[in-house]
Design a protein around this motif. Structure first.
Motif, PDB file in Angstrom:
ATOM      1  N   PHE A 130       0.781  -1.124   0.107  1.00 36.05           N
ATOM      2  CA  PHE A 130      -0.141   0.156   0.020  1.00 36.05           C
ATOM      3  C   PHE A 130       0.893   1.447  -0.002  1.00 36.05           C
ATOM      4  N   GLY A 131       2.091   1.136  -0.469  1.00 35.92           N
ATOM      5  CA  GLY A 131       3.172   2.230  -0.534  1.00 35.92           C
ATOM      6  C   GLY A 131       2.398   3.353  -1.585  1.00 35.92           C
ATOM      7  N   GLN A 132       1.620   3.126  -2.619  1.00 35.42           N
ATOM      8  CA  GLN A 132       1.201   3.684  -3.468  1.00 35.42           C
ATOM      9  C   GLN A 132       0.083   4.778  -2.825  1.00 35.42           C
ATOM     10  N   GLU A 133      -0.493   4.197  -1.877  1.00 39.07           N
ATOM     11  CA  GLU A 133      -1.613   5.304  -1.158  1.00 39.07           C
ATOM     12  C   GLU A 133      -1.199   5.726   0.245  1.00 39.07           C
ATOM     13  N   ALA A 134      -0.324   5.214   0.934  1.00 36.60           N
ATOM     14  CA  ALA A 134       0.072   5.646   2.262  1.00 36.60           C
ATOM     15  C   ALA A 134       0.535   7.062   2.481  1.00 36.60           C
ATOM     16  N   LEU A 161       7.876   8.454  -4.669  1.00 39.23           N
ATOM     17  CA  LEU A 161       7.338   6.977  -4.971  1.00 39.23           C
ATOM     18  C   LEU A 161       7.134   6.605  -6.103  1.00 39.23           C
ATOM     19  N   GLN A 162       7.426   5.385  -6.452  1.00 37.08           N
ATOM     20  CA  GLN A 162       7.179   4.640  -7.607  1.00 37.08           C
ATOM     21  C   GLN A 162       6.382   3.402  -7.392  1.00 37.08           C
ATOM     22  N   PRO A 163       5.439   3.300  -8.343  1.00 38.34           N
ATOM     23  CA  PRO A 163       4.717   1.860  -8.209  1.00 38.34           C
ATOM     24  C   PRO A 163       5.877   0.658  -8.546  1.00 38.34           C
ATOM     25  N   ALA A 164       5.641  -0.224  -7.750  1.00 33.48           N
ATOM     26  CA  ALA A 164       6.297  -1.363  -7.801  1.00 33.48           C
ATOM     27  C   ALA A 164       5.865  -2.430  -8.735  1.00 33.48           C
ATOM     28  N   PRO A 165       6.595  -3.642  -9.013  1.00 33.02           N
ATOM     29  CA  PRO A 165       5.970  -4.368 -10.227  1.00 33.02           C
ATOM     30  C   PRO A 165       4.716  -5.244  -9.429  1.00 33.02           C
ATOM     31  N   ARG A 166       3.665  -5.389 -10.271  1.00 32.36           N
ATOM     32  CA  ARG A 166       2.733  -6.030  -9.568  1.00 32.36           C
ATOM     33  C   ARG A 166       2.955  -7.716  -9.588  1.00 32.36           C
ATOM     34  N   THR A 167       2.749  -7.966  -8.401  1.00 37.77           N
ATOM     35  CA  THR A 167       3.209  -9.425  -7.759  1.00 37.77           C
ATOM     36  C   THR A 167       1.946 -10.367  -8.477  1.00 37.77           C
ATOM     37  N   GLY A 171      -2.025  -9.145  -5.954  1.00 41.67           N
ATOM     38  CA  GLY A 171      -1.949  -8.144  -6.896  1.00 41.67           C
ATOM     39  C   GLY A 171      -2.573  -7.078  -6.734  1.00 41.67           C
ATOM     40  N   ASP A 172      -3.499  -6.819  -5.560  1.00 46.39           N
ATOM     41  CA  ASP A 172      -3.970  -5.503  -5.519  1.00 46.39           C
ATOM     42  C   ASP A 172      -3.529  -4.929  -4.118  1.00 46.39           C
ATOM     43  N   ALA A 173      -2.210  -5.055  -3.778  1.00 48.70           N
ATOM     44  CA  ALA A 173      -1.680  -4.544  -2.806  1.00 48.70           C
ATOM     45  C   ALA A 173      -1.012  -3.229  -2.990  1.00 48.70           C
ATOM     46  N   ARG A 174      -1.196  -2.839  -4.123  1.00 48.49           N
ATOM     47  CA  ARG A 174      -0.845  -1.318  -4.378  1.00 48.49           C
ATOM     48  C   ARG A 174       0.665  -1.327  -3.858  1.00 48.49           C
ATOM     49  N   LEU A 175       1.794  -2.121  -4.275  1.00 43.43           N
ATOM     50  CA  LEU A 175       3.099  -2.119  -3.803  1.00 43.43           C
ATOM     51  C   LEU A 175       3.775  -0.947  -4.271  1.00 43.43           C
ATOM     52  N   ALA A 176       4.467  -0.413  -3.643  1.00 39.91           N
ATOM     53  CA  ALA A 176       5.648   0.987  -4.235  1.00 39.91           C
ATOM     54  C   ALA A 176       6.925   0.823  -3.943  1.00 39.91           C
ATOM     55  N   GLU A 177       7.832   1.542  -4.497  1.00 36.50           N
ATOM     56  CA  GLU A 177       9.078   1.635  -4.078  1.00 36.50           C
ATOM     57  C   GLU A 177       9.239   3.188  -3.425  1.00 36.50           C
ATOM     58  N   LEU A 178      10.093   3.270  -2.308  1.00 38.20           N
ATOM     59  CA  LEU A 178      10.108   4.868  -1.916  1.00 38.20           C
ATOM     60  C   LEU A 178      11.681   5.087  -1.883  1.00 38.20           C
ATOM     61  N   VAL A 179      11.845   5.943  -2.844  1.00 42.88           N
ATOM     62  CA  VAL A 179      13.343   6.442  -3.116  1.00 42.88           C
ATOM     63  C   VAL A 179      13.374   7.676  -2.363  1.00 42.88           C
ATOM     64  N   LEU A 180      14.598   7.494  -1.493  1.00 43.94           N
ATOM     65  CA  LEU A 180      14.957   8.629  -0.341  1.00 43.94           C
ATOM     66  C   LEU A 180      16.155   9.286  -0.741  1.00 43.94           C
ATOM     67  N   ARG A 181      16.143  10.651  -1.540  1.00 47.94           N
ATOM     68  CA  ARG A 181      17.243  11.428  -1.841  1.00 47.94           C
ATOM     69  C   ARG A 181      17.440  12.709  -1.134  1.00 47.94           C
TER      70      ARG A 181
END
Ligand SMILES: Cc1cc2nc3c(=O)[nH]c(=O)nc-3n(C[C@H](O)[C@H](O)[C@H](O)COP(=O)(O)OP(=O)(O)OC[C@H]3O[C@@H](n4cnc5c(N)ncnc54)[C@H](O)[C@@H]3O)c2cc1C
Length: 371
Positions: A130-134, A161-167, A171-181
């Motif tokens: 749920f990183g896409q929504e958090a 935030l970037q959407p992660a590949p759908r597993t 499949g509806d867990a709205r995975l994301a990657e969080l880039v900290l720069r």
């Protein structure tokens, strides 16, 4: 994403307006939560997972963030976040995993550089449910001397935030990657003390996460068993329903035993945690391992009994198989759990052995005193 959008999403996703309140199930009442027992929260996880393990995964990670803020946050942090987490106005996500840090969380490479009044974070967090929504992320990072757990807001400068590949499962867990720069986080967003993140805070959060996953996996296992039984009644081959075939009956029995075992172990684990049993941790590990395996067993039986129909992409039993695989990976993969459970079993054995020898020592001492 605004608080209102988060609330709408939580309501839509969990099924009804009232059900958004379960997001505050573990939040103390003084902050607007329901302060439910682990047994009750587990039951909610089970029921949601019967329909959708993806939805249940929101309860896992949001619950872990609520728990961590409530237990490890300062008073101002609790006041700032808990009411919004409790009513679903803000969703919480758990950002621990990285490319090189999967099961072995000690390998995290996200850095925290101390600056006046806070820290500057650099790194990349993967697979965030749920990183896409958090609205807020519980981030684990490494400072030169200590590891840290910090809350990072979605709108924090330097957080991308970037959407992660759908597993294939969840499949509806709205995975994301969080880039900290060059992501500057104020000092008051720290949870616990420096140095406690990878020892106490992660373990505390994972204990809850594993309980939620255990109940979720039991829910999925139960749904898969129902599908298998129904199919065995409705499908007729070789002059009768499938359930009259002896080999099919063996498969149904294996799935039923696995589901019953998951139920007993999940209930036992939740009661142990609620009762602060000294062996609660071991019971949770056991429940997670047994329930996720039960999900795998029951899903495989359901899919097999559906024959070709069970291989149609997107059909329920095909999804059960894919979701069950996720339960054997997340919150401690099956092999890691075997390792941890063996530790617990050895510790309990030693404890029992020590207790067994204690009474005779007492009797000897008592006898000596009496004379
Ligand atoms: C749908 C989904 C949602 C997720 N959500 C989150 C999230 O919200 N936040 C987050 O931080 N992470 C999340 N993750 C990541 C998840 O926590 C990791 O996948 C998990 O920790 C395993 O790490 P890994 O995938 O890198 O596998 P690895 O650690 O590389 O392990 C691969 C395999 O090696 C074996 N293995 C590993 N360790 C041992 C051991 N000690 N003993 C024996 N065998 C072992 C196991 O067979 C294991 O399956 C999510 C993953 C998925 C699939």
């Amino acid at each position: 994403m605004t608080d209102n959008q988060n609330s709408d999403l939580a309501r839509e996703f969990l099924g009804s307006p009232a059900s958004a309140s379960v997001l505050g199930a573990l939040v103390p009442r003084e902050y607007g939560g329901l302060d439910l027992s682990h047994a009750d929260y587990g039951e909610i996880n089970r029921v949601v997972a019967e329909q959708s393990p993806s939805r249940q995964s929101l309860l896992t990670v949001h619950g872990m963030v609520c728990r961590t803020v409530a237990r490890w946050g300062s008073l101002p942090l609790r006041q700032e976040y808990l009411p919004r987490l409790a009513d679903g106005g803000m969703l919480g996500a758990f950002a621990l995993s990285e490319d090189v840090a999967g099961s072995d969380v000690r390998r995290i490479t996200t850095t925290a550089r101390e600056v006046p009044g806070g820290w500057v974070l650099d790194g990349r967090k993967r697979w965030i449910t749920f990183g896409q929504e958090a609205g807020v992320f519980l981030v684990f990072a490494r400072a030169p001397k200590h590891d840290l757990a910090l809350l990072v807001r979605r709108d924090n400068p330097g957080a991308y935030l970037q959407p992660a590949p759908r597993t294939s499962g969840f499949g509806d867990a709205r995975l994301a990657e969080l880039v900290l720069r060059d992501c500057r986080v104020d000092a008051d967003q720290l949870l616990g003390r420096p140095g406690a993140a990878l020892t106490h805070i992660v373990s505390d959060a994972l204990t809850l996460g594993r309980l939620c996953v255990a109940f979720g996996a039991w829910g999925l296992a139960g749904a898969a068993l129902s599908a298998a039984l129904q199919r065995s009644i409705e499908r007729h081959q070789f002059d009768g329903p499938l359930h009259r075939l002896q080999l099919v009956r063996g498969m149904l029995a294996d799935a039923a035993v696995a589901v019953d075992s998951a139920e007993l172990l999940c209930r036992q684990a939740a009661l142990a945690l609620d009762g602060r049993d000294e062996w609660a941790l071991g019971r949770i590990l056991t429940a997670k391992l047994a329930a996720s395996r039960a999900a795998t067993t029951a899903a495989a039986v359901a899919a097999q009994l559906h024959g070709a129909a069970g291989l149609v992409e997107g059909c329920a039993v095909d999804r059960y198989v894919r979701d069950a695989r996720v339960y054997e990976v997340i919150e401690g993969n099956t092999q890691l759990l075997q390792d941890l459970i063996a530790d617990q079993a050895l510790a309990r054995h030693r404890d029992r052995a020590a207790r067994a020898s204690a009474p005779s020592a007492l009797i000897l001492t008592g006898g000596h005193h009496a004379t």
